[in-house]
Structure formats: structure tokens, C-alpha cells
Design a protein around this motif. Structure first.
Motif, PDB file in Angstrom:
ATOM      1  N   LYS A 418      56.033  35.383  83.336  1.00 28.75           N
ATOM      2  CA  LYS A 418      55.332  34.757  82.210  1.00 28.75           C
ATOM      3  C   LYS A 418      53.845  35.014  82.339  1.00 28.75           C
ATOM      4  O   LYS A 418      53.346  35.272  83.430  1.00 28.75           O
ATOM      5  N   PRO A 419      53.124  34.967  81.228  1.00 28.20           N
ATOM      6  CA  PRO A 419      51.668  35.100  81.327  1.00 28.20           C
ATOM      7  C   PRO A 419      51.064  33.922  82.088  1.00 28.20           C
ATOM      8  O   PRO A 419      51.480  32.779  81.913  1.00 28.20           O
ATOM      9  N   LEU A 453      48.813  31.283  71.882  1.00 33.55           N
ATOM     10  CA  LEU A 453      50.250  31.108  71.663  1.00 33.55           C
ATOM     11  C   LEU A 453      50.615  31.315  70.200  1.00 33.55           C
ATOM     12  O   LEU A 453      51.655  31.906  69.879  1.00 33.55           O
ATOM     13  N   ASP A 454      49.761  30.839  69.312  1.00 30.74           N
ATOM     14  CA  ASP A 454      50.004  30.973  67.881  1.00 30.74           C
ATOM     15  C   ASP A 454      49.927  32.439  67.452  1.00 30.74           C
ATOM     16  O   ASP A 454      50.821  32.954  66.767  1.00 30.74           O
ATOM     17  N   GLU A 455      48.889  33.117  67.882  1.00 31.22           N
ATOM     18  CA  GLU A 455      48.664  34.497  67.440  1.00 31.22           C
ATOM     19  C   GLU A 455      49.697  35.468  68.022  1.00 31.22           C
ATOM     20  O   GLU A 455      50.013  36.485  67.403  1.00 31.22           O
ATOM     21  N   HIS A 456      50.228  35.150  69.196  1.00 33.19           N
ATOM     22  CA  HIS A 456      51.137  36.092  69.876  1.00 33.19           C
ATOM     23  C   HIS A 456      52.542  35.522  70.019  1.00 33.19           C
ATOM     24  O   HIS A 456      53.295  35.934  70.908  1.00 33.19           O
ATOM     25  N   GLU A 457      52.895  34.637  69.119  1.00 35.73           N
ATOM     26  CA  GLU A 457      54.205  33.997  69.187  1.00 35.73           C
ATOM     27  C   GLU A 457      55.333  35.023  69.199  1.00 35.73           C
ATOM     28  O   GLU A 457      56.292  34.911  69.973  1.00 35.73           O
ATOM     29  N   ASP A 458      55.240  36.033  68.367  1.00 36.71           N
ATOM     30  CA  ASP A 458      56.311  37.023  68.275  1.00 36.71           C
ATOM     31  C   ASP A 458      56.512  37.775  69.590  1.00 36.71           C
ATOM     32  O   ASP A 458      57.639  38.176  69.917  1.00 36.71           O
ATOM     33  N   ALA A 459      55.420  37.985  70.341  1.00 39.67           N
ATOM     34  CA  ALA A 459      55.518  38.716  71.601  1.00 39.67           C
ATOM     35  C   ALA A 459      55.948  37.824  72.759  1.00 39.67           C
ATOM     36  O   ALA A 459      56.290  38.327  73.827  1.00 39.67           O
ATOM     37  N   LEU A 460      55.957  36.501  72.530  1.00 42.36           N
ATOM     38  CA  LEU A 460      56.271  35.551  73.596  1.00 42.36           C
ATOM     39  C   LEU A 460      57.615  34.860  73.413  1.00 42.36           C
ATOM     40  O   LEU A 460      58.201  34.372  74.378  1.00 42.36           O
ATOM     41  N   VAL A 461      58.095  34.801  72.171  1.00 41.69           N
ATOM     42  CA  VAL A 461      59.328  34.092  71.901  1.00 41.69           C
ATOM     43  C   VAL A 461      60.482  34.755  72.663  1.00 41.69           C
ATOM     44  O   VAL A 461      60.536  35.974  72.821  1.00 41.69           O
ATOM     45  N   GLY A 462      61.376  33.952  73.160  1.00 44.51           N
ATOM     46  CA  GLY A 462      62.486  34.468  73.940  1.00 44.51           C
ATOM     47  C   GLY A 462      62.255  34.375  75.431  1.00 44.51           C
ATOM     48  O   GLY A 462      63.209  34.513  76.206  1.00 44.51           O
ATOM     49  N   ASN A 463      60.999  34.132  75.844  1.00 41.38           N
ATOM     50  CA  ASN A 463      60.723  33.926  77.253  1.00 41.38           C
ATOM     51  C   ASN A 463      61.080  32.485  77.601  1.00 41.38           C
ATOM     52  O   ASN A 463      60.450  31.551  77.101  1.00 41.38           O
ATOM     53  N   PRO A 464      62.087  32.259  78.442  1.00 38.58           N
ATOM     54  CA  PRO A 464      62.540  30.895  78.699  1.00 38.58           C
ATOM     55  C   PRO A 464      61.477  30.004  79.316  1.00 38.58           C
ATOM     56  O   PRO A 464      61.513  28.779  79.143  1.00 38.58           O
ATOM     57  N   ARG A 465      60.520  30.591  80.012  1.00 38.67           N
ATOM     58  CA  ARG A 465      59.474  29.783  80.645  1.00 38.67           C
ATOM     59  C   ARG A 465      58.403  29.337  79.658  1.00 38.67           C
ATOM     60  O   ARG A 465      57.537  28.547  79.997  1.00 38.67           O
ATOM     61  N   LEU A 466      58.483  29.859  78.425  1.00 35.50           N
ATOM     62  CA  LEU A 466      57.498  29.477  77.412  1.00 35.50           C
ATOM     63  C   LEU A 466      58.124  28.688  76.264  1.00 35.50           C
ATOM     64  O   LEU A 466      57.452  28.409  75.270  1.00 35.50           O
ATOM     65  N   THR A 467      59.370  28.332  76.401  1.00 36.05           N
ATOM     66  CA  THR A 467      60.040  27.599  75.330  1.00 36.05           C
ATOM     67  C   THR A 467      59.306  26.305  74.983  1.00 36.05           C
ATOM     68  O   THR A 467      59.038  26.015  73.809  1.00 36.05           O
ATOM     69  N   MET A 468      58.975  25.513  75.988  1.00 33.26           N
ATOM     70  CA  MET A 468      58.316  24.237  75.749  1.00 33.26           C
ATOM     71  C   MET A 468      56.896  24.402  75.200  1.00 33.26           C
ATOM     72  O   MET A 468      56.537  23.772  74.200  1.00 33.26           O
ATOM     73  N   PRO A 469      56.023  25.260  75.808  1.00 36.63           N
ATOM     74  CA  PRO A 469      54.689  25.447  75.235  1.00 36.63           C
ATOM     75  C   PRO A 469      54.715  25.950  73.796  1.00 36.63           C
ATOM     76  O   PRO A 469      53.916  25.502  72.964  1.00 36.63           O
TER      77      PRO A 469
END
Length: 481
Positions: A418-419, A453-469
């Protein structure tokens, strides 16, 4: 005539060529052009210059013939080396394999052009032979650092009890995340390093020739010989290792080193060997908390060696840019002058520290500077260039996977899962950078975190460690309408 080339990052107390009966002369090339490729911190230049000159003096004291191309000659590295090969009528050149990519190939091209035979010794900067690490990465294409680290422990027997890890746990990281106590804690000072004639000369030349580079050479603070490097190692395991793990991720505005070893500048140029660092630390196994000892060993035989392996295995990391970021670094990042008022306190403080020392410890590099670079949309290669120039322990083999992969997540998750980004709350917890928790939550750091997180949602979605943020970000977005 057979010669051995000693590179500036290979300042061992005994170079492998010293055991080669065919070697007649040792060659060291000081190149101003190399130091001007980037605006390297002046302390890095002093370290390498003084280290090379001490290495030359040691070889001469041992009765070996040394040919040195001095900095004042103004020659580029290739030009200086070619001149020595011709003047000395060298028939064969030997060197230790360089860790950074393409150096060996460049040396072979120079030798081929000059009709000089070549011999390459194994790289001794690491515990793991290059062939072994290459094989492990080839056989474990999707494996993470923890997998590599456990392989290292089993392979070497370090901190092992038969087939099991000492303490029945591989990793004590969960025990090593405490902030400094509110009542304060005494931090032992780093040992002072006396300046000899060689160091004073390197400082003077650096000031005269590279006066526009970051840092003040007069403030140079590092050991430049294996003997002095060992004294730093001794002081670390005696004075700071016991508290290292507990406060490994802590920060303090007026404490640049805390309980960190500050051995990476010395390991990365061969002034210390990995084996002696491991031996010195594990000799205190019964005297320090296991969490501290394991945490330190993990950095040395796990993280550091994994970075080298990732660099060798994944050359595409160099050009990666997962988030398609494009912002260029402003000049003040390099000069330290005119830092804008809107730059938050943690970033400003650590940046000033880097300009002063050419150093910041790992959590400041990752969660203050790296975090801010990523949240602000700087191009990862810009960030790579900056770290490479400003840090005394920075070399391509470690900066490519550490910056492109770990810090800036430019590889999209190959090196880490994760980032490494956060808002002000985490920084406040670990460093008390603001006057209150509320001020941290209201900081520009926190605003930048949610915006990223808002601007890069598409590149981050699906990462289980970022589901909550990401879910929290969406709720904030809906509330703000």
C-alpha cells in the motif's frame, strides 16, 4: 602490468585485490565530473573523497603501489582511468563488481577500447551472493520482503533456534511502534569524529570546488575509515540498540538521530561489512530486548538486501509512475532557501535537517518527506533525483526500489502492499509536530491526504488495505456535498 581499480563505494579494510598475487598497482580515480552530475550534498562528497584517500594511504602503508587521479586534475572518470591505463601500460584491470547497474559494463567498454583484459571480483557490500539473490527473486516473483527476510534467517541461521526463530516469532514490528514518552527520554550523542589532515583537505577542496552544493562541508560529521566506523558500531550497540526497536518509528523535532544506528552511510561504501554489524548486534542478544535486536537485524539482512535484490530483479522500477504524477520539484528543495510558508512544520523541519546533515532517519524519509512528495503530486523520478542528491547514504541500487517502490508507490504495489501516506494524526502521534491533535487533524497534511485519495480513487480501489480509508473519504465527499 596488472592493476586493481578501487571504487569510492568499496572502501573495505581489505580489498579482494590485496589477496590477488597478480596485482601490481592499485588505482583510485577522483572525478569532479561525477560529483557534479547532481547537486550532491557536500558531506557525501567529503565522505567519499576522504574515504578514498585514507584507503590509498592504507594500501601504501601496507607496501602496495598506488596511482591516484586527484580531484584537481579535472578529469572525468573515464578520461582519468584511460590515462592511467595508458601511462602505466596496464595489460589487465581487476575490480570488485559494482552494485549500481551499468558500472561494470562501462568499465568493460573502457578496457575493451584500450585493449586491456578484465577480471571482476564478487560484490562484497552484501551478505547474500548476487547469484543467490537473483535466483531467489526469479523463483519467488510475487514474494514480499517478509518472505525474503525469513529465507535469509533460515539460510544464515541468524536469530534462529534450530528451525524456529528465536522468541518463536519472525517479526516483532508490532512492539516497535511507540512514540517517545511525554516525559522525555535521554538520547545518547553520536561519537565525535576527530579530523585528520586528509579529512581537512577533503573539506577544503569540497568547499572550493562544490560551494554551490547543499550542506556546509565544515559541518562534516561522519567516520571515513573502517576503524572509526567500527567505533560508531560499538557505540550504537552499547548505547542505543536497546531502545532502537521501541522508538524505531518515533520522531522528535530537535533530535535528528534518536536511537537509530546511522550506519547506512558506512555500510554503503564498505567502511563496515554486513557480517561485522550482524556479529556486533547479536553479541548483545542477552542484553537488549529481542524486539530491538530483531528489528535492527531485519533492516540489515532483510530490508537492505531485499532492496538490492529488487533493484536487480525489476529494472522497470526506474521508469514507473503508477499515479501519472507530473509536478516538478521547486528549487528550494535543493537550496533550502525560501521555503514557502504553506509547507507544513514536519516537512520544513526534516528538510532543514537534511540540508544540515545529509541525513534523516527512515520514518522521516518515508512518512514525512516521502508522504508529502506523494500527496503533492511530484513526479517520482524528480523525487528519486532529490533523495539521490541530498542523502549521504543514497546510491542507485537502494534509491530505485526504496523511492520508486516503497516511498512513492510508483510501481503500483510490487515492492510494498500500500502507499505510505497519512494525514496529520499519524504524524502527531509519532512526533507531536503540532500543538494539539485537533490542529493536526486540521492541517494541510490532512487535507492533502483526503484530496489524494479522492483524486486517485480509481488507482487505489481494490487494495484491501485501503478499503477503510477510501470508505471514509467517500463519506467526507458526500458530507461536503
Amino acid at each position: 602490468m596488472k592493476a586493481a581499480l578501487v571504487l569510492a563505494t568499496q572502501l573495505f579494510d581489505r580489498h579482494p585485490a590485496e589477496d590477488d598475487p597478480d596485482i601490481d598497482v592499485f588505482v583510485l580515480v577522483e572525478s569532479a565530473a561525477v560529483f557534479d552530475r547532481r547537486p550532491y550534498h557536500s558531506h557525501k562528497i567529503v565522505l567519499l573523497l576522504a574515504g578514498m584517500r585514507h584507503a590509498a594511504a592504507r594500501l601504501e602503508a601496507a607496501g602496495r603501489r598506488v596511482v591516484r587521479v586527484p580531484l584537481g586534475d579535472g578529469a572525468g572518470f573515464a578520461e582519468g582511468l584511460r590515462g592511467v591505463l595508458r601511462r602505466e601500460r596496464v595489460e589487465g584491470l581487476a575490480w570488485m563488481s559494482a552494485t549500481d547497474r551499468d558500472v561494470d559494463a562501462r568499465l568493460r567498454r573502457i578496457c575493451a577500447d584500450e585493449g586491456v583484459a578484465t577480471r571482476v571480483y564478487a560484490d562484497e557490500l552484501f551478505l547474500t551472493p548476487a547469484d543467490d539473490v537473483d535466483r531467489w527473486f526469479a523463483e519467488h516473483p510475487g514474494a514480499r520482503m517478509e518472505d525474503f527476510y525469513r529465507w535469509q534467517r533460515r539460510r544464515t541461521g541468524i536469530l534462529m533456534d534450530g528451525s524456529s526463530p528465536v522468541g518463536r516469532r519472525w517479526n516483532f514490528d508490532a512492539d516497535n511502534r511507540e512514540p517517545l514518552p511525554r516525559t522525555g527520554v535521554a538520547v545518547p550523542a553520536l561519537p565525535e569524529v576527530p579530523r585528520d589532515e586528509i579529512v581537512r583537505g577533503a573539506i577544503a577542496e569540497t568547499r572550493a570546488m562544490f560551494g554551490d552544493h547543499p550542506g556546509d562541508p565544515e559541518d562534516f560529521w561522519l567516520p571515513v575509515t573502517p576503524e572509526r566506523a567500527r567505533s560508531w558500531l560499538t557505540a550504537f550497540v552499547r548505547d542505543r540498540l536497546a531502545s532502537f526497536g521501541r522508538y524505531e518509528d518515533a520522531m522528535k523535532a530537535d533530535e535528528p538521530f534518536l536511537f537509530h544506528s546511522v550506519l547506512s552511510p558506512l555500510l554503503n561504501v564498505g567502511l563496515l561489512r554486513v557480517e561485522e554489524v550482524v556479529d556486533a548486534a547479536t553479541a548483545h542478544a542477552g542484553d537488549v530486548p529481542l524486539a530491538s535486536l530483531e528489528g535492527f537485524i531485519r533492516q540489515i539482512i532483510g530490508w537492505r538486501e531485499y532492496m538490492r535484490g529488487a533493484y536487480r530483479a525489476w529494472p522497470a522500477l526506474e521508469g514507473a509512475n503508477h499515479f501519472a504524477l507530473a509536478r516538478e520539484l521547486e528549487p528550494w528543495w535543493y537550496t533550502g532557501q525560501g521555503i514557502p510558508d504553506e509547507v507544513p512544520v514536519p516537512v520544513r523541519t526534516v528538510l532543514e535537517r537534511v540540508h544540515r546533515w545529509g541525513y534523516a532517519h527512515h520514518i522521516e524519509r518515508l512518512m514525512v518527506l516521502g508522504n508529502w512528495f506523494l500527496l503533492q503530486g511530484y513526479h517520482p523520478r524528480e523525487v528519486f533525483d532529490w533523495y539521490s542528491a541530498l542523502f549521504v547514504d543514497a546510491y542507485e541500487w537502494v534509491m530505485v526500489p526504496n523511492v520508486q517502490g516503497m516511498s512513492q508507490y510508483a510501481d503500483g504495489g510490487r515492492v510494498v502492499t500500500k502507499p505510505y501516506i497519512s494525514g496529520g494524526a499519524y504524524l502527531q502521534k509519532m512526533g507531536s509536530w503540532w500543538r494539539s491533535a485537533q490542529e493536526a487533524r486540521d492541517s494541510v497534511f490532512t487535507d492533502a491526504y483526503w484530496r489524494f485519495l479522492d483524486e486517485h480513487e480509481d488507482a487505489l480501489v481494490g487494495n484491501p488495505r485501503l478499503t477503510m480509508p477510501l470508505a471514509q473519504m467517500r463519506r467526507r465527499r458526500e458530507q461536503e456535498g
